[in-house]
Design a protein around this motif. Structure first.
Motif, PDB file in Angstrom:
ATOM      1  N   LEU A 162       0.835  -1.212   0.000  1.00 50.63           N
ATOM      2  CA  LEU A 162       0.000   0.000   0.000  1.00 50.63           C
ATOM      3  C   LEU A 162       0.863   1.252   0.000  1.00 50.63           C
ATOM      4  O   LEU A 162       1.828   1.348   0.767  1.00 50.63           O
ATOM      5  CB  LEU A 162      -0.878   0.008   1.252  1.00 50.63           C
ATOM      6  N   LEU A 170       2.237   5.940   3.786  1.00 48.25           N
ATOM      7  CA  LEU A 170       2.702   4.851   4.649  1.00 48.25           C
ATOM      8  C   LEU A 170       4.201   5.021   4.893  1.00 48.25           C
ATOM      9  O   LEU A 170       5.019   4.736   4.030  1.00 48.25           O
ATOM     10  CB  LEU A 170       2.413   3.514   3.972  1.00 48.25           C
ATOM     11  N   ARG A 171       4.533   5.504   6.058  1.00 55.10           N
ATOM     12  CA  ARG A 171       5.940   5.777   6.368  1.00 55.10           C
ATOM     13  C   ARG A 171       6.578   4.569   7.050  1.00 55.10           C
ATOM     14  O   ARG A 171       6.054   4.063   8.039  1.00 55.10           O
ATOM     15  CB  ARG A 171       6.054   6.979   7.312  1.00 55.10           C
ATOM     16  N   SER A 172       7.726   4.166   6.513  1.00 58.46           N
ATOM     17  CA  SER A 172       8.443   3.030   7.079  1.00 58.46           C
ATOM     18  C   SER A 172       8.846   3.300   8.535  1.00 58.46           C
ATOM     19  O   SER A 172       9.297   4.394   8.871  1.00 58.46           O
ATOM     20  CB  SER A 172       9.694   2.782   6.243  1.00 58.46           C
ATOM     21  N   GLY A 173       8.664   2.307   9.385  1.00 59.24           N
ATOM     22  CA  GLY A 173       9.093   2.435  10.772  1.00 59.24           C
ATOM     23  C   GLY A 173       8.216   3.326  11.624  1.00 59.24           C
ATOM     24  O   GLY A 173       8.585   3.676  12.745  1.00 59.24           O
ATOM     25  N   SER A 174       7.046   3.689  11.114  1.00 62.33           N
ATOM     26  CA  SER A 174       6.153   4.575  11.869  1.00 62.33           C
ATOM     27  C   SER A 174       4.901   3.798  12.302  1.00 62.33           C
ATOM     28  O   SER A 174       4.646   2.693  11.815  1.00 62.33           O
ATOM     29  CB  SER A 174       5.718   5.752  10.986  1.00 62.33           C
ATOM     30  N   GLU A 177       2.683   2.053   9.781  1.00 59.95           N
ATOM     31  CA  GLU A 177       3.003   0.690   9.338  1.00 59.95           C
ATOM     32  C   GLU A 177       2.297  -0.345  10.214  1.00 59.95           C
ATOM     33  O   GLU A 177       1.855  -1.382   9.730  1.00 59.95           O
ATOM     34  CB  GLU A 177       4.515   0.459   9.409  1.00 59.95           C
ATOM     35  N   SER A 207       3.151  -4.883   2.825  1.00 58.09           N
ATOM     36  CA  SER A 207       3.273  -3.420   2.825  1.00 58.09           C
ATOM     37  C   SER A 207       4.334  -2.907   3.781  1.00 58.09           C
ATOM     38  O   SER A 207       4.642  -1.721   3.775  1.00 58.09           O
ATOM     39  CB  SER A 207       1.931  -2.783   3.215  1.00 58.09           C
ATOM     40  N   THR A 209       8.129  -3.392   5.432  1.00 55.53           N
ATOM     41  CA  THR A 209       9.430  -4.063   5.498  1.00 55.53           C
ATOM     42  C   THR A 209       9.902  -4.189   6.935  1.00 55.53           C
ATOM     43  O   THR A 209      10.516  -5.176   7.305  1.00 55.53           O
ATOM     44  CB  THR A 209      10.479  -3.275   4.694  1.00 55.53           C
ATOM     45  N   THR A 210       9.608  -3.188   7.740  1.00 58.14           N
ATOM     46  CA  THR A 210      10.070  -3.259   9.125  1.00 58.14           C
ATOM     47  C   THR A 210       9.142  -4.166   9.931  1.00 58.14           C
ATOM     48  O   THR A 210       8.130  -4.667   9.428  1.00 58.14           O
ATOM     49  CB  THR A 210      10.094  -1.869   9.786  1.00 58.14           C
TER      50      THR A 210
END
Lengths: 462, 226
Positions: A162, A170-174, A177, A207, A209-210
């Motif tokens: 997404l 959609l912010r990684s590590g936030s 997620e 959606s 990675t973390t």
């Protein structure tokens, strides 16, 4: 089978007690140095044969396995949060490999899927998981996944990814997620329901990675199912790992998770060097991912740093021999990825798919996840049709000889190898499909029909 | 300077022999008239290695060793160069943005910059937007290079630019974006100053920026050729 807590603790201990390295020294001295040593010890210099992209020499594949095993013991995995290396003795590495399942089932009801070890030229049917985690907009997610789930050759679902959640980036590590983990599970289920395929296995979480997506979506009520879905542990730098991956491992353990997909990739032309070193690195990293993460489905395909894909000659050779090395010398369920660079509504994407899927089927890969349409570069640039073609080819190639797969590679690579750096984007899902009826445009359908005919003429029973 | 010395410089860089290049450089500074010619040879050599890397004929470890050798050479030579040197260099802060631990692309870009004589502050991976800005200010950098390899980390590239703007610091730095899913259109949309498709493209793009009059925010968008 469940994730063993004692082994989780052992790996965590190693991540906090192992030898300390700075990143540069680890990459250059440990990774490059150990790979070079293994290549030399097993006389693998100049054994790469890009003119024959699918290896047919069993003895050579076995030497690559031995070299990879040695390199795995020498290198280990650098935990970037502690700067310590998680190392394994030969015995520990072998014990991890021996503990990995030879087969397992995922999914529910009439959508259960049998994942099983395969060897080169094996007639047993492989498993086709779609799509990769390519970004899509929220309005496209449902129709696209429904279109994918309608394809009979598709066994399981992983992506797409997404781009936004309820309109927010959609912010990684936030925390977004974390919300996305459960949201994606809901959307995937709805797509399966619409396609009449409720119960298909899924990979958690496309959606994210973390670890946050996994924490929010796997093993929570209504989310991904620990007994029926895979949890994705993806290390994203050569021989590195991190708390992100270790969090996922720990989460799998506490939620009663049974099956882990432990994978990564190696850069061809990167720290491991050329095709020979990269194939050794692929084997080594695969074995380490089994030992560290109790992987049930494991694989480390190469990316050629020249064009960030693996459908060219030297990358196909690397992909093939590394997969053969592992599938011939272990009983594990080997996973791999075809990294195309062309986009939907191009013949090039289908040719790349044809070459990669036949190579992987003939080289003992049990489960491919694909397709990397347009190299994953552009939002919404993937469509069901290339995934249908990938599934048809992959299943039809079960039992194919490596000599035949090599002929196919040499027939079709010349049709696109000059364009690997040009990378045609093709068309987006909305451009090459009618989203209401989920039918491709006549132009895209015609390209598919023509390449399919060429594949049949090349000996594939589609 | 003799052809023999030229060849030695080339060979030392190709072989990644920092000890040899330092000894050559120490001899060269005794006669400053030949320094610019020596630097030109070294730059040509490292650029050829960079091209060979992009073509897949040289691999990353060899390129890193060559770049480190070049750096060792420049450390000795630079203080002795006449002010008239035409070479454009600066200080660049590089980072893979928050939530993203992809490193190799950023490592290659760092190597390319170092090889070209830039001072590189490599912040590593998973770096928060404010840390990037603080490091750039502390180093008095002209350039900020931000790598993102995932669509979910790309918003942090924008966030660095947004923070710079909100802190009234946008005109202090050129901001370049890169990474697999980052398109030139995206870079332009979020207000970056430049985008490069490959690691090799970042250095010429930076030279273009640093030789352009005016502040970063008042200039047009740059795009490195593939």
């Amino acid at each position: 089978m469940t994730i063993e807590r004692e082994r989780v603790l052992e790996v965590l201990d190693k991540a906090h007690n192992g030898p300390v390295y700075e990143e540069r020294d680890f990459n250059i001295k440990v990774v490059s140095g150990s790979i070079k040593k293994a290549v030399k010890k097993y006389s693998l210099e100049k054994t790469a044969d890009p003119a024959n992209p699918v290896n047919m020499d069993d003895d050579l594949a076995d030497r690559y396995y031995q070299a990879g095993f040695d390199a795995a013991v020498d290198i280990g995995l650098l935990c970037r949060d502690t700067n310590r290396v998680i190392t394994f003795t030969r015995e520990e590495l072998q014990a991890g490999i021996d503990a990995a399942p030879v087969e397992f089932w995922l999914g529910e009801g009439d959508q259960r899927v049998h994942y099983q070890h395969r060897e080169p030229e094996d007639t047993r049917l492989p498993v086709w998981t779609v799509p990769l985690s390519i970004a899509v907009t929220e309005d496209v997610f449902l129709p696209l996944v429904e279109g994918l789930a309608r394809i009979p050759q598709v066994d399981a679902l992983e992506g797409p990814s997404l781009e936004t959640v309820w309109g927010r980036p959609l912010r990684s590590g936030s925390p977004y997620e974390l919300l996305a983990g459960r949201y994606q599970a809901d959307l995937m289920r709805e797509a399966m329901r619409r396609a009449g395929r409720e119960g298909m296995p899924m990979d958690a979480v496309g959606s994210s990675t973390t670890h946050y997506g996994v924490l929010g979506g796997y093993g929570v009520p209504g989310g991904y199912r620990p007994a029926y879905d895979l949890i994705l542990i993806l290390s994203i730098a050569d021989f590195w790992t991190s708390y992100e991956s270790l969090f996922k491992l720990a989460h799998a353990s506490v939620t009663g998770g049974k099956y882990i997909s432990a994978s990564s990739w190696v850069m061809l032309g990167g720290y491991a060097g050329g095709p020979e070193g990269t194939a050794v690195a692929s084997v080594a990293y695969t074995l380490l991912m089994i030992a560290a993460f109790q992987g049930s489905r494991i694989g480390v395909p190469p990316f050629d740093i020249k064009y960030m894909g693996n459908t060219g000659r030297r990358a196909q050779w690397t992909l093939g021999i590394a997969n053969q090395a592992v599938s011939r010398n272990t009983e594990i369920v080997v996973h791999s990825i075809n990294n195309q660079v062309a986009g939907p509504a191009t013949k090039m994407l289908l040719y790349e798919t044809l070459v990669g899927m036949t190579n992987m089927a003939a080289s003992g890969v049990s489960n491919v996840v694909g397709t990397r349409s347009a190299g994953g570069r552009r939002t919404n640039y993937l469509s069901p049709l290339e995934h249908q073609f990938g599934g048809e080819v992959y299943k039809a190639a079960a039992g194919m000889s490596r000599e035949h797969a090599n002929r196919i590679a040499n027939t079709f690579i010349p049709k696109y190898e000059d364009m690997l750096k040009e990378q045609p984007d093709g068309q987006s899902f909305e451009e090459c499909y009618n989203i209401e009826t989920l039918e491709p445009t006549s132009e895209w359908q015609q390209m598919y029909d023509e390449v399919r005919d060429e594949a049949i003429q090349a000996g594939l029973n589609l | 300077m003799t052809n023999e010395v030229f060849e030695k410089i080339k060979r030392a860089i190709i072989d990644g022999d920092s000890e040899l290049i330092t000894s050559i450089a120490n001899e060269l500074v005794e006669d400053p008239t030949s320094l610019n010619a020596a630097v030109d040879i070294a730059i040509d050599t490292i650029r050829i290695i960079g091209s060979q890397f992009e073509d897949g004929d040289v691999f990353l470890p060899e390129m890193i060793f060559a770049a480190e050798t070049m750096q060792a050479f420049m450390e000795v030579i630079t203080p002795h160069l006449e002010g008239g040197s035409a070479r454009v260099t600066g200080t660049v802060v590089l980072a893979t943005v928050k939530g993203d631990i992809h490193t190799i692309g950023k490592d290659i870009v760092a190597t390319m910059y170092r090889a070209s004589g830039y001072e590189v502050i490599d912040l590593g991976v998973d770096v928060s937007p404010m840390s990037v800005i603080q490091a750039a200010e502390q180093a008095n950098a002209q350039l900020i290079g931000l790598s993102a390899l995932m669509t979910t980390s790309m918003p942090y590239q924008k966030e660095v630019i947004d923070l710079l703007t909100e802190l009234n610091k946008r005109d202090k730095f050129w901001v370049l974006l890169g990474g697999g899913p980052v398109t030139p259109e995206y870079a332009e949309d979020v207000g970056a100053d430049g985008w490069a498709a490959t690691a090799g493209g970042a250095v010429p793009l930076s030279e273009q920026m640093l030789t352009t009059a005016g502040q970063p925010t008042t200039t047009e968008f740059f795009r490195a050729e593939k």
